[in-house]
Design a protein around this motif. Structure first.
Motif, short mmCIF file in Angstrom:
data_model
loop_
_atom_site.label_atom_id
_atom_site.label_comp_id
_atom_site.label_asym_id
_atom_site.label_seq_id
_atom_site.Cartn_x
_atom_site.Cartn_y
_atom_site.Cartn_z
N VAL A 112 0.29 -3.50 -8.57
CA VAL A 112 0.05 -2.54 -8.76
C VAL A 112 1.21 -2.01 -7.84
O VAL A 112 0.74 -2.30 -6.24
N ARG A 113 1.69 -0.54 -7.56
CA ARG A 113 1.80 0.32 -6.91
C ARG A 113 1.22 1.30 -6.89
O ARG A 113 0.85 1.78 -7.86
N ILE A 114 0.21 2.10 -5.61
CA ILE A 114 0.34 3.75 -6.39
C ILE A 114 1.33 4.66 -5.19
O ILE A 114 2.11 4.52 -4.39
N THR A 115 1.20 5.63 -6.08
CA THR A 115 1.94 7.42 -5.08
C THR A 115 0.93 8.36 -4.77
O THR A 115 -0.22 8.06 -5.59
N GLY A 116 0.93 8.46 -4.06
CA GLY A 116 0.68 9.40 -3.21
C GLY A 116 -0.25 9.84 -2.12
O GLY A 116 0.02 8.44 -1.73
N GLN A 117 -0.84 9.97 -1.10
CA GLN A 117 -1.47 10.25 0.16
C GLN A 117 -2.70 8.77 0.33
O GLN A 117 -3.43 9.30 -0.82
N ILE A 118 -2.47 7.78 0.70
CA ILE A 118 -3.80 7.26 0.19
C ILE A 118 -5.23 7.75 1.20
O ILE A 118 -5.24 8.46 2.53
N SER A 119 -6.46 7.64 1.03
CA SER A 119 -7.01 8.39 2.20
C SER A 119 -9.02 7.96 1.49
O SER A 119 -8.81 7.29 0.46
N CYS A 120 -9.72 7.88 1.98
CA CYS A 120 -10.93 7.56 1.83
C CYS A 120 -11.93 8.13 1.13
O CYS A 120 -11.96 9.24 1.95
N GLU A 121 -11.57 7.87 0.10
CA GLU A 121 -13.23 8.78 -0.99
C GLU A 121 -13.71 7.85 -1.13
O GLU A 121 -14.14 7.20 -1.21
N ALA A 122 -14.46 9.07 -1.96
CA ALA A 122 -16.17 8.36 -2.77
C ALA A 122 -16.90 7.28 -1.83
O ALA A 122 -17.28 8.07 -0.97
N GLU A 123 -17.01 6.53 -3.00
CA GLU A 123 -17.76 5.47 -1.98
C GLU A 123 -16.73 4.70 -0.17
O GLU A 123 -18.03 3.80 -0.07
#
Length: 134
Positions: free
Chosen positions: A86-97
């Motif tokens: 897959v491709r993703i869009t948006g700023q990647i950050s460590c979220e949730a777990e």
């Protein structure tokens, strides 16, 4: 058997995104377990949003197959993963777990501990010509 859905995500340099969950020491591709009545793509979209704060680009989703390997974080158990590129869009950050994320070159040895599925299946898949492009 632990059933999961997982993503192969690459950057412009061809590196593969891996994550490490809180309280664990192995890096793996993003993804997770289905919730009740979810299909693969709903699970994948939800997990990417929850773990990385990003959105999956809907027309980028390509199935890679179903693979089995020893579970990285549950000794004596196995995972069966439905994997998608897959491709993703948006700023990647460590979220949730998610405690940490790294980008790795699938063609070079990684100094970090990798989940068996990632090490033995997903990274080799990333080297195939059809999976090298974004």
């Amino acid at each position: 058997m632990i059933e999961i859905v997982t993503a192969l995500i690459r950057d412009e340099q061809g590196r593969v995104l891996l994550v490490r969950k809180i309280g664990t020491d192995s890096f793996m591709q993003p993804g997770g377990k289905r919730e009740a009545n979810e299909d693969d793509l709903t699970t994948l979209t939800r997990e990417i949003r929850e773990e990385l704060g990003c959105t999956v680009v809907p027309d980028s989703i390509r199935p890679l197959g179903t693979f089995e390997a020893p579970a990285a974080n549950e000794p004596g158990r196995w995972v069966r993963a439905r994997a998608y590129k897959v491709r993703i869009t948006g700023q990647i950050s460590c979220e949730a777990e998610i405690a940490e994320l790294i980008w790795v070159d699938p063609g070079k040895p990684c100094e970090r501990k990798l989940a068996p599925l990632t090490r033995d299946t997903i990274l080799p898949l990333a080297l195939s010509p059809e999976n090298q492009a974004l």
